[in-house]
Structures are given as C-alpha cells and as structure tokens.
Design a protein around this motif. Structure first.
Motif, short mmCIF file in Angstrom:
data_model
loop_
_atom_site.label_atom_id
_atom_site.label_comp_id
_atom_site.label_asym_id
_atom_site.label_seq_id
_atom_site.Cartn_x
_atom_site.Cartn_y
_atom_site.Cartn_z
N ILE A 68 1.03 -1.16 -0.39
CA ILE A 68 -0.06 0.00 0.10
C ILE A 68 0.77 1.35 0.13
O ILE A 68 0.74 2.48 -0.66
N SER A 69 2.28 1.17 0.80
CA SER A 69 2.67 2.10 0.56
C SER A 69 3.57 2.61 -0.65
O SER A 69 4.12 3.59 -0.94
N ARG A 70 3.59 1.70 -1.38
CA ARG A 70 3.85 1.78 -3.42
C ARG A 70 2.60 3.18 -3.67
O ARG A 70 3.50 3.68 -4.96
N LEU A 71 1.42 3.37 -2.79
CA LEU A 71 0.73 3.73 -3.76
C LEU A 71 0.91 5.05 -3.43
O LEU A 71 0.40 6.04 -3.94
N GLY A 72 1.82 5.78 -2.07
CA GLY A 72 1.99 6.93 -1.66
C GLY A 72 1.69 7.16 0.13
O GLY A 72 0.66 5.87 0.20
N ALA A 73 1.89 8.68 0.14
CA ALA A 73 1.14 8.79 1.66
C ALA A 73 -0.22 8.83 1.67
O ALA A 73 -0.57 8.44 3.35
N THR A 74 -1.32 9.29 1.08
CA THR A 74 -2.34 9.48 1.01
C THR A 74 -3.08 7.82 0.92
O THR A 74 -3.57 7.40 2.29
N ALA A 75 -2.76 6.78 0.47
CA ALA A 75 -2.99 5.40 0.50
C ALA A 75 -2.20 4.75 2.36
O ALA A 75 -3.28 4.28 2.45
N LEU A 76 -1.86 5.49 2.09
CA LEU A 76 -0.49 4.09 3.75
C LEU A 76 -1.00 5.26 4.94
O LEU A 76 -2.05 4.31 5.35
N LEU A 77 -1.40 6.12 5.09
CA LEU A 77 -2.06 6.98 5.92
C LEU A 77 -4.23 6.78 5.89
O LEU A 77 -4.37 6.24 7.20
N SER A 78 -4.52 6.10 4.68
CA SER A 78 -6.16 5.37 4.76
C SER A 78 -6.31 4.26 5.30
O SER A 78 -6.69 4.76 5.63
N ALA A 79 -5.14 4.00 4.74
CA ALA A 79 -4.47 2.34 6.13
C ALA A 79 -4.61 2.31 6.48
O ALA A 79 -5.72 1.36 7.73
N ALA A 80 -3.84 3.38 7.24
CA ALA A 80 -3.75 2.68 9.01
C ALA A 80 -4.82 3.56 9.95
O ALA A 80 -5.10 2.86 10.32
N ALA A 81 -5.97 4.11 9.05
CA ALA A 81 -6.84 4.39 9.71
C ALA A 81 -7.78 3.63 9.22
O ALA A 81 -9.23 3.01 10.65
#
Length: 98
Positions: A68-81
């Motif tokens: 997911i982090s390969r998609l960028g910070a937005t995707a990673l932060l949304s995944a954490a949420a």
C-alpha cells in the motif's frame, strides 16, 4: 488558496484514499479477528501454533502495508485509519459477546 486545495483533491487522490481505507479496514478486521484465535491457542497451551499464527499475522500486515505504501502517503495513511476502524469493529463485537 482554496483553489490550490481543491486542485489537490483530484480523482486520483480520492481513489487512493478510498482504496487505502478499504484495504486497511479489511486488514484490520482480519488481523484482529485472528488475534482472538491466537489468544485461544496460547491459553490452551498450543504455543507452536500460536507463535506461527502471530508471525503470520504480522508478516501479512507488514507485506500489505508495504504494498500500500507504494501507492503513496495518502493510501498508507488511509490504510492505517482503516486498520484502526477494523480494530474498533472487532472490539465492539467482542464486547457485545461477553
């Protein structure tokens, strides 16, 4: 100033946020559901199975978050949420069962 903010909210940004939130939610549900099984294995004395499940849970979570982090910070932060939301759902279910 507001134009700059609105231009940042393009379709790709929202798509990555939605994808991260969805994947994170599914990861959270799976990760914390398996935690219940892991606890049962430890409590019953099946330490080998509990250890394997614990390692597998963290390996899958780490690999998925890396992807997911390969998609960028937005995707990673949304995944954490999403993971936090999934955790909340599992805790709510566990509290209602007890």
């Amino acid at each position: 100033m507001i134009d700059m903010f609105l231009s940042a909210l393009d379709g790709m940004f929202l798509l990555k946020a939605a994808l991260g939130l969805t994947l994170g939610g599914l990861l959270g549900l799976a990760h914390f559901s398996l935690l219940g099984w892991n606890t049962r294995f430890f409590a019953s004395g099946d330490v080998a199975r509990a250890f394997f499940l614990q390692a597998a849970r963290f390996a899958v979570l780490a690999a998925a978050l890396f992807g997911i982090s390969r998609l960028g910070a937005t995707a990673l932060l949304s995944a954490a949420a999403g993971i936090v939301i999934g955790r909340g759902l599992i805790l709510r279910r566990a509290r209602s069962m007890s």
